[in-house]
Design an enzyme around this catalytic site. Sequence first.
Site, short mmCIF file in Angstrom:
data_model
loop_
_atom_site.label_atom_id
_atom_site.label_comp_id
_atom_site.label_asym_id
_atom_site.label_seq_id
_atom_site.Cartn_x
_atom_site.Cartn_y
_atom_site.Cartn_z
N VAL A 236 10.91 -1.81 11.29
CA VAL A 236 9.69 -1.54 10.54
C VAL A 236 9.02 -2.87 10.15
CG1 VAL A 236 8.73 -0.43 8.48
CG2 VAL A 236 10.80 0.52 9.55
N PRO B 126 6.04 -9.79 10.13
CA PRO B 126 5.88 -11.04 9.38
C PRO B 126 4.98 -10.86 8.15
CG PRO B 126 5.68 -11.46 11.73
CD PRO B 126 5.80 -9.98 11.58
N ILE C 252 15.22 -7.70 11.68
CA ILE C 252 15.73 -6.39 12.08
C ILE C 252 17.26 -6.42 12.26
CG2 ILE C 252 15.52 -4.51 13.78
CD1 ILE C 252 12.96 -5.20 12.00
N ARG D 170 19.16 5.58 1.27
CA ARG D 170 19.41 4.74 0.08
C ARG D 170 20.81 4.90 -0.50
NH1 ARG D 170 13.29 5.05 -1.73
NH2 ARG D 170 12.70 3.21 -0.54
N GLN E 274 32.63 -16.62 -12.21
CA GLN E 274 32.84 -17.21 -13.54
C GLN E 274 34.32 -17.10 -13.94
OE1 GLN E 274 30.31 -18.73 -14.68
NE2 GLN E 274 31.27 -19.47 -16.55
N GLY F 162 36.38 -19.60 -12.24
CA GLY F 162 36.03 -20.99 -12.54
C GLY F 162 35.70 -21.73 -11.25
N GLY F 163 36.20 -22.97 -11.13
CA GLY F 163 35.93 -23.81 -9.95
C GLY F 163 36.39 -23.14 -8.66
N GLU G 224 15.91 -2.58 2.53
CA GLU G 224 15.73 -1.13 2.32
C GLU G 224 15.05 -0.86 0.97
OE1 GLU G 224 17.89 1.78 3.96
OE2 GLU G 224 19.03 0.52 5.33
N GLY G 225 14.06 -1.66 0.68
CA GLY G 225 13.31 -1.52 -0.58
C GLY G 225 13.87 -2.48 -1.61
C1 LIG Z 1 19.23 -9.37 6.22
C2 LIG Z 1 18.03 -8.49 6.32
C3 LIG Z 1 18.11 -7.32 7.06
C4 LIG Z 1 16.98 -6.49 7.19
N1 LIG Z 1 17.03 -5.38 8.00
C5 LIG Z 1 15.89 -4.71 8.27
C6 LIG Z 1 15.86 -3.67 9.26
O1 LIG Z 1 16.88 -3.33 9.86
N2 LIG Z 1 14.68 -3.08 9.53
C7 LIG Z 1 13.52 -3.43 8.90
O2 LIG Z 1 12.48 -2.85 9.23
N3 LIG Z 1 13.51 -4.39 7.94
C8 LIG Z 1 14.67 -5.04 7.62
N4 LIG Z 1 14.66 -6.06 6.69
C9 LIG Z 1 13.42 -6.37 5.98
C10 LIG Z 1 13.47 -5.98 4.51
O3 LIG Z 1 13.47 -4.57 4.39
C11 LIG Z 1 12.28 -6.65 3.80
O4 LIG Z 1 12.58 -8.03 3.75
C12 LIG Z 1 12.03 -6.09 2.41
O5 LIG Z 1 11.55 -4.79 2.47
C13 LIG Z 1 11.04 -6.94 1.62
O6 LIG Z 1 9.90 -7.21 2.38
P1 LIG Z 1 9.34 -8.73 2.47
O7 LIG Z 1 10.51 -9.57 2.84
O8 LIG Z 1 8.18 -8.74 3.35
O9 LIG Z 1 8.94 -9.09 1.00
P2 LIG Z 1 7.51 -8.75 0.33
O10 LIG Z 1 7.14 -7.36 0.56
O11 LIG Z 1 6.56 -9.82 0.72
O12 LIG Z 1 7.89 -8.94 -1.20
C14 LIG Z 1 8.01 -10.23 -1.82
C15 LIG Z 1 8.28 -10.02 -3.31
O13 LIG Z 1 7.16 -9.30 -3.89
C16 LIG Z 1 7.62 -8.12 -4.52
N5 LIG Z 1 6.60 -7.08 -4.39
C17 LIG Z 1 5.90 -6.71 -3.28
N6 LIG Z 1 5.08 -5.69 -3.55
C18 LIG Z 1 5.26 -5.40 -4.86
C19 LIG Z 1 4.70 -4.42 -5.75
N7 LIG Z 1 3.80 -3.53 -5.34
N8 LIG Z 1 5.13 -4.41 -7.04
C20 LIG Z 1 6.06 -5.29 -7.45
N9 LIG Z 1 6.61 -6.24 -6.69
C21 LIG Z 1 6.22 -6.28 -5.41
C22 LIG Z 1 8.90 -7.77 -3.78
O14 LIG Z 1 9.74 -6.91 -4.57
C23 LIG Z 1 9.51 -9.13 -3.57
O15 LIG Z 1 10.15 -9.56 -4.75
C24 LIG Z 1 15.79 -6.85 6.52
C25 LIG Z 1 15.72 -8.02 5.75
C26 LIG Z 1 16.82 -8.85 5.67
C27 LIG Z 1 16.70 -10.13 4.87
#
Ligand SMILES: Cc1cc2nc3c(=O)[nH]c(=O)nc-3n(C[C@H](O)[C@H](O)[C@H](O)COP(=O)(O)OP(=O)(O)OC[C@H]3O[C@@H](n4cnc5c(N)ncnc54)[C@H](O)[C@@H]3O)c2cc1C
Length: 398
Positions: free
Chosen positions: A126, A129, A158, A259, A353, A356-357, A380-381
């Site tokens: 999903v 960038p 992904i 979830r 914590q 410790g070390g 996942e959110g």
């Molecule tokens: C190890 C790893 C595995 C992953 N696996 C998958 C996968 O299998 N498939 C897939 O599709 N994706 C995957 N992801 C992507 C992951 O789901 C996203 O990184 C995540 O949803 C956050 O999106 P973003 O990184 O673009 O952050 P952004 O959406 O840019 O968010 C940046 C910050 O802004 C905050 N923010 C954004 N909008 C709001 C709002 N409306 N209100 C309050 N705060 C907000 C966010 O909470 C966060 O703190 C993976 C990511 C990682 C690191």
Amino acid sequence: MDFQLTEEQLEIKKWAHEFAEKEIRPVADEYDRTGEFPWPVIKKAAEAGIYSMDLYMQSQQDSSGLTLPLVMEEIFWGCAGIGLSIFGTGLPLAALANSGSSEQLFEWAPKMFGTPDDPKVAAFAVTEPQAGSDVSSLTTRATRDGDEWVLSGQKVFITNGGVADVTVVVATVDPELGHRGQASFIVSKDDPGFSTGKKEDKLGIRASDTSEIILDECRIPLDRILGGLEKLEGKLERARKGESTGRSSTALRTFEMTRPSVAIQAVGIARAALEFAADYAKERVAFGVPIAQHQSIQNMIADMAVDVESARLLVHKAAWLAASGQPFEKAEGSMSKLKAGEVAVSVTEKAIQILGGYGYIKDFPVEKWYRDSKIYTIFEGTSEMQRRVISRAVFGTA
Ligand SMILES: Cc1cc2nc3c(=O)[nH]c(=O)nc-3n(C[C@H](O)[C@H](O)[C@H](O)COP(=O)(O)OP(=O)(O)OC[C@H]3O[C@@H](n4cnc5c(N)ncnc54)[C@H](O)[C@@H]3O)c2cc1C
């Protein structure tokens, strides 16, 4: 309300624990260091029947909904990176089961998992960038060209992206309609125009593959759209008229469903850290007594135990609701994910914590669990997005 696990559930939990103890814990450190994909462990899990258990559970009547979470907690107690490699295919499977036709499920689910001799993994793509939390702003395009779909775009972060045989890709068919104009497509690694890009070098869950996917005019047959063409056309038609499309997008629906499964992974890490810290506190002597006798340590252990237990209860309730076909009216799926993710971070931090070390160095597993836990407040959110979903349920604006 009966909290007693059945004999069968206790047996399954024990079986999964033994697998985690024997096959996962001893190699967790090595895969964390190298970041290699743990194919040998997946093969063993496939032979044991743990890998593809999510597929098997689809065909079972587990009215409690607890069997899979019980197994997953044990596996993630072993190592979250390896656990995610074993259970990551559950996410694309959920998308397929939830939005695909039964023909698509029968055809593609076995391809996602392979066989015990030759296991495969799958991915759900999903994130892009420029679009993570804001799933409505995806720009990967799917356009129809005769008997084919042509997919163009880039997906990042992904899970299993670089090693999957099958990837479920979410793309926009009509950008004007936001998430209502999106659909999901089944893409095979051999499809023309499909390639994988950069593999990410991560803080934690390092055994899990996280990679970029590039769709360069990737051509797939028309019937690879989840749910079929007719369903899509009906949905787009209603969206264009401003009518309700009935359900949320595949991406959001899939994340809703998965979830509690993600939350139990975080509970597994937190429990590992709690157990390790408690054992350590009984042995480590400071000021002439085991540190377990110092009240500050006792308070931390007590808070960790309450946190782990309450997170697990939220997960079990959400899993039971899902298994009994009840909706998450109070956003119980999000509650379980939010709580368990934050508990995993705070419990593993307290475990450091207490050590410790020794908690801070790589000779002990606690710093790894701390690194592994952090992803559970992000993927996942994010925690912020879960709070948004929960507050909307409370305000009645969901
Ligand atoms: C190890 C790893 C595995 C992953 N696996 C998958 C996968 O299998 N498939 C897939 O599709 N994706 C995957 N992801 C992507 C992951 O789901 C996203 O990184 C995540 O949803 C956050 O999106 P973003 O990184 O673009 O952050 P952004 O959406 O840019 O968010 C940046 C910050 O802004 C905050 N923010 C954004 N909008 C709001 C709002 N409306 N209100 C309050 N705060 C907000 C966010 O909470 C966060 O703190 C993976 C990511 C990682 C690191």
